[in-house]
Design a protein around this motif. Sequence first.
Motif, mmCIF file in Angstrom:
data_model
loop_
_atom_site.group_PDB
_atom_site.id
_atom_site.type_symbol
_atom_site.label_atom_id
_atom_site.label_comp_id
_atom_site.label_asym_id
_atom_site.label_seq_id
_atom_site.Cartn_x
_atom_site.Cartn_y
_atom_site.Cartn_z
ATOM 1 N N ARG A 18 0.851 -1.196 0.000
ATOM 2 C CA ARG A 18 0.000 0.000 0.000
ATOM 3 C C ARG A 18 0.886 1.245 0.000
ATOM 4 N NH1 ARG A 18 -3.533 -1.181 5.139
ATOM 5 N NH2 ARG A 18 -1.505 -1.971 5.755
ATOM 6 N N PRO A 19 1.280 1.709 -1.156
ATOM 7 C CA PRO A 19 2.051 2.962 -1.205
ATOM 8 C C PRO A 19 1.139 4.139 -0.850
ATOM 9 C CG PRO A 19 2.147 1.775 -3.296
ATOM 10 C CD PRO A 19 1.051 1.173 -2.494
ATOM 11 N N TRP A 20 1.719 5.279 -0.644
ATOM 12 C CA TRP A 20 0.915 6.465 -0.341
ATOM 13 C C TRP A 20 1.385 7.601 -1.223
ATOM 14 C CZ3 TRP A 20 3.990 10.309 2.108
ATOM 15 C CH2 TRP A 20 5.220 9.852 2.595
ATOM 16 N N ALA A 21 0.484 8.541 -1.475
ATOM 17 C CA ALA A 21 0.786 9.628 -2.411
ATOM 18 C C ALA A 21 0.642 10.984 -1.742
ATOM 19 C CB ALA A 21 -0.139 9.547 -3.618
ATOM 20 N N GLY A 22 1.505 11.897 -2.150
ATOM 21 C CA GLY A 22 1.453 13.270 -1.661
ATOM 22 C C GLY A 22 2.101 14.157 -2.708
ATOM 23 N N ILE A 23 2.851 15.181 -2.259
ATOM 24 C CA ILE A 23 3.582 16.019 -3.210
ATOM 25 C C ILE A 23 5.065 15.650 -3.120
ATOM 26 C CG2 ILE A 23 4.271 18.364 -3.834
ATOM 27 C CD1 ILE A 23 1.671 19.406 -2.753
ATOM 28 N N ALA A 24 5.634 15.227 -4.225
ATOM 29 C CA ALA A 24 7.081 15.000 -4.282
ATOM 30 C C ALA A 24 7.727 16.358 -4.565
ATOM 31 C CB ALA A 24 7.415 14.017 -5.393
ATOM 32 N N TYR A 25 8.825 16.650 -3.879
ATOM 33 C CA TYR A 25 9.443 17.974 -4.087
ATOM 34 C C TYR A 25 10.960 17.861 -4.062
ATOM 35 C CZ TYR A 25 9.984 17.917 1.010
ATOM 36 O OH TYR A 25 10.325 17.573 2.290
ATOM 37 N N ASN A 26 11.580 18.850 -4.689
ATOM 38 C CA ASN A 26 13.037 18.940 -4.647
ATOM 39 C C ASN A 26 13.389 19.630 -3.332
ATOM 40 O OD1 ASN A 26 15.699 20.324 -5.007
ATOM 41 N ND2 ASN A 26 15.628 19.220 -6.951
ATOM 42 N N THR A 27 14.247 19.015 -2.549
ATOM 43 C CA THR A 27 14.516 19.521 -1.192
ATOM 44 C C THR A 27 15.160 20.912 -1.217
ATOM 45 O OG1 THR A 27 16.519 18.183 -1.276
ATOM 46 C CG2 THR A 27 14.675 17.280 -0.050
ATOM 47 N N TYR A 30 7.933 5.539 -5.804
ATOM 48 C CA TYR A 30 8.887 6.150 -6.745
ATOM 49 C C TYR A 30 9.824 7.120 -6.015
ATOM 50 C CZ TYR A 30 6.216 4.537 -10.833
ATOM 51 O OH TYR A 30 5.607 3.774 -11.787
ATOM 52 N N THR A 31 9.216 8.049 -5.267
ATOM 53 C CA THR A 31 9.995 9.155 -4.716
ATOM 54 C C THR A 31 10.961 8.693 -3.626
ATOM 55 O OG1 THR A 31 8.013 10.463 -5.067
ATOM 56 C CG2 THR A 31 9.782 11.497 -3.830
ATOM 57 N N LEU A 32 10.476 7.867 -2.710
ATOM 58 C CA LEU A 32 11.312 7.542 -1.559
ATOM 59 C C LEU A 32 12.415 6.544 -1.889
ATOM 60 C CD1 LEU A 32 8.530 7.642 1.148
ATOM 61 C CD2 LEU A 32 10.201 9.391 0.563
ATOM 62 N N THR A 33 12.233 5.783 -2.959
ATOM 63 C CA THR A 33 13.352 4.927 -3.396
ATOM 64 C C THR A 33 14.485 5.813 -3.898
ATOM 65 O OG1 THR A 33 12.164 4.685 -5.477
ATOM 66 C CG2 THR A 33 12.121 2.814 -4.017
ATOM 67 N N ARG A 34 14.158 6.885 -4.577
ATOM 68 C CA ARG A 34 15.192 7.810 -5.074
ATOM 69 C C ARG A 34 15.820 8.582 -3.915
ATOM 70 N NH1 ARG A 34 18.201 7.072 -8.038
ATOM 71 N NH2 ARG A 34 18.613 9.219 -8.697
ATOM 72 N N LYS A 35 15.000 8.947 -2.938
ATOM 73 C CA LYS A 35 15.530 9.638 -1.761
ATOM 74 C C LYS A 35 16.542 8.720 -1.052
ATOM 75 C CE LYS A 35 14.202 11.423 2.759
ATOM 76 N NZ LYS A 35 13.171 11.377 3.808
ATOM 77 N N ALA A 36 16.187 7.454 -0.908
ATOM 78 C CA ALA A 36 17.078 6.500 -0.234
ATOM 79 C C ALA A 36 18.404 6.363 -0.972
ATOM 80 C CB ALA A 36 16.386 5.144 -0.132
ATOM 81 N N GLU A 37 18.378 6.601 -2.271
ATOM 82 C CA GLU A 37 19.617 6.500 -3.066
ATOM 83 C C GLU A 37 20.394 7.810 -3.081
ATOM 84 O OE1 GLU A 37 17.849 3.024 -6.008
ATOM 85 O OE2 GLU A 37 18.029 5.075 -6.758
ATOM 86 N N GLY A 38 19.914 8.800 -2.338
ATOM 87 C CA GLY A 38 20.670 10.050 -2.205
ATOM 88 C C GLY A 38 20.197 11.194 -3.073
ATOM 89 N N ALA A 39 19.119 11.001 -3.837
ATOM 90 C CA ALA A 39 18.612 12.096 -4.681
ATOM 91 C C ALA A 39 17.980 13.174 -3.797
ATOM 92 C CB ALA A 39 17.579 11.544 -5.661
ATOM 93 N N PRO A 40 18.094 14.468 -4.188
ATOM 94 C CA PRO A 40 17.570 15.545 -3.343
ATOM 95 C C PRO A 40 16.054 15.714 -3.472
ATOM 96 C CG PRO A 40 18.541 16.474 -5.315
ATOM 97 C CD PRO A 40 18.732 14.986 -5.412
ATOM 98 N N VAL A 41 15.327 14.648 -3.170
ATOM 99 C CA VAL A 41 13.865 14.687 -3.282
ATOM 100 C C VAL A 41 13.236 14.111 -2.017
ATOM 101 C CG1 VAL A 41 13.769 14.526 -5.807
ATOM 102 C CG2 VAL A 41 13.831 12.439 -4.445
ATOM 103 N N ASP A 42 12.005 14.509 -1.762
ATOM 104 C CA ASP A 42 11.271 13.955 -0.621
ATOM 105 C C ASP A 42 9.781 13.990 -0.954
ATOM 106 O OD1 ASP A 42 10.781 12.836 1.820
ATOM 107 O OD2 ASP A 42 11.951 14.305 2.958
ATOM 108 N N LEU A 43 9.006 13.354 -0.096
ATOM 109 C CA LEU A 43 7.564 13.284 -0.319
ATOM 110 C C LEU A 43 6.861 13.818 0.923
ATOM 111 C CD1 LEU A 43 5.545 12.112 -2.468
ATOM 112 C CD2 LEU A 43 5.440 10.076 -1.061
ATOM 113 N N ARG A 44 5.903 14.691 0.740
ATOM 114 C CA ARG A 44 5.209 15.311 1.878
ATOM 115 C C ARG A 44 3.698 15.112 1.729
ATOM 116 N NH1 ARG A 44 5.812 19.910 5.389
ATOM 117 N NH2 ARG A 44 7.964 19.159 5.595
#
Lengths: 345, 287
Positions: free
Chosen positions: A136-145, A241-255
Amino acid sequence: MYKTSIHRRSLLKAGGALVVASLSAPSILRAQTKEIVIGGPAGAAKYFTESVFPLLKQKLGVTVLYEGSNSATNLQKMQADSAAPKFSVVVMDDPIMIKAADGGLLMPISTSGVPNLGKLVAGAVHRDGMWANYQRPWAGIAYNTKSGAPKAWADMWDKARAGKIIIPSIQNTEGFWNLLIAAHLETGKPFAEAQYEIDAGFKKLKSLVPNLLNVYTNAPQAMNLLEQGEAQMIGGQFSAYTLTRKAEGAPVDLRIPAEGGFAMPSGIAKVKGGPAPELADAVIDAFLGTEIQAVLAAKAVVAPTNTDAAIPAGYPDPASLFAPDWAFVAKERGKWAERWTTELL
Amino acid sequence: MTEAMPAPPKLSDPERRTAFLLSLPAAMILLIMFILPLGLLLGVSFTGPEGFSLAAYQRLLTTPHYLSVIWNSLKLALVTTALTFLIGYPASFAIARARGGWRSLMLGCLFLPLAASVIVKAFAWTILLRSDGIINSTLMLLGIIDEPVRMIFTQTALIVGSANVFLPFMILPIFAVVAQLDPRLGEAAAMLGANPAVAFLKVTLPVTMPGIIAGVALVFSLSVSAYVVPTLLIGERYPTLAATIAKAYLLTQQPAFGAAAGVVLLSIAIAVVILSSRFGRSSGGLS
């Protein structure tokens, strides 16, 4: 003038042998190597290939051939191949599963072939086992930190963000979130009521156009632009999508903004008449088991559906996540797609 | 300039049978992979809930939105074709006139990008055109602009990317003709009193016309039906016929409408090829 030594019969024999050999060879090879074809989302291809499929190989000795696309494309392939399906298993969103089930393209699963089906949380098994939610993934706004975290969904309409917002197309399931949010902002009604106020949603969404950098159908490209800072936000993007990239060090997060976020269950199903049906059961059982669910939870920060698997740290309060009327979405999405193109863009 | 082709020699019956047998596999492939699906496509495009129907064509050819979609595809193809011609025509002469290693290098530069996927090229353009990409950075360094200009997901980006992807298909047919030209043709025209402009317009341009026509037909057909390039470089905000077909089949589940859009797209491409070949015959280029 030369005399040809090619005789029609020998030519036909040779051609026939070639055709038989070329058609039969792949199936012989497949039988030997225990392969299975899974159709699923393109965005999941990376973490499935890196973290899930090696486990399937280890546990079941099966090699997965993964066909990553969007759910609507996979549904079309299933319809086209229904006489001789290529997929054994499909991984799709619930609204597309509804269409696949309605079209008679799925084969129900049961605890006799898939024991883990009996260990899932309430509401994760649909239509008597036609499909089950494995995460069960969840959705919000992905943003550049670097551009700052959004506080509310209305931030996407901020004039200072002109040309910096990306939203998914209504062709993608996550495209519905922005239509719903727009309806909510326009009418002031709670999500449960606003989800049916589609006219208001289109009206409000139209005012977002000056802020749009792009409307994506290709999620990896959109994520790439967000990571580069070309876009500041992707509205309606989800954790897998977003948090896998965050875990790999990309400057993104999900709120999850103040108004709330969305629950986006992912389903897995067995294709009716698909090859290797027993292997398909085993693969689905593994997806519903604690081992793979723990990997997915850690990799994509998604909630597991197996009651024996722990909910990962960082997963939002399920009460803050709205689950829409997927049957309504599945029924109406074709009409919205027409309006999306003709009225919005 | 036109030379009459010699009539083919008459074949004996066994030779005819052999020729028929040898052509059979290609004919079967054409029939099964091309003619049959096109027939099915045409049939589906005329279907409705109650059998035969022109509704799909009526909707496609009378709705303002879909007329603009058709125009979008045509505009993309026309501008891409014009741009690739303007770049490709002189480039073909440069390659044809180059000698030894230079020619190999130029041909290598032309062929190597063909090995790269269209998707890779489209992604590369989004990197080049972004706010901090090399193009914006260079323009700012040169003082031409003060702040980054938005280039990605614009029609300019689409045209530039499309021209880049399809340029080899313009250069190669023109190069094939130019490479066969006798360089003394220009000298002969000059000796007869033609200045360089007249020599080009009266001699060089007409004799290279078959290559130009082949290049135009190729680039136009490819760009009018392009799907990946517009999808990745501009997305849904520039709807094209190819994207409309995909949406009709994949999302809205309207096969008749998708098929009708496919037939219209194919008709445009066929019309351009027929017009090109007619123009080629009437222009009197090298046969």
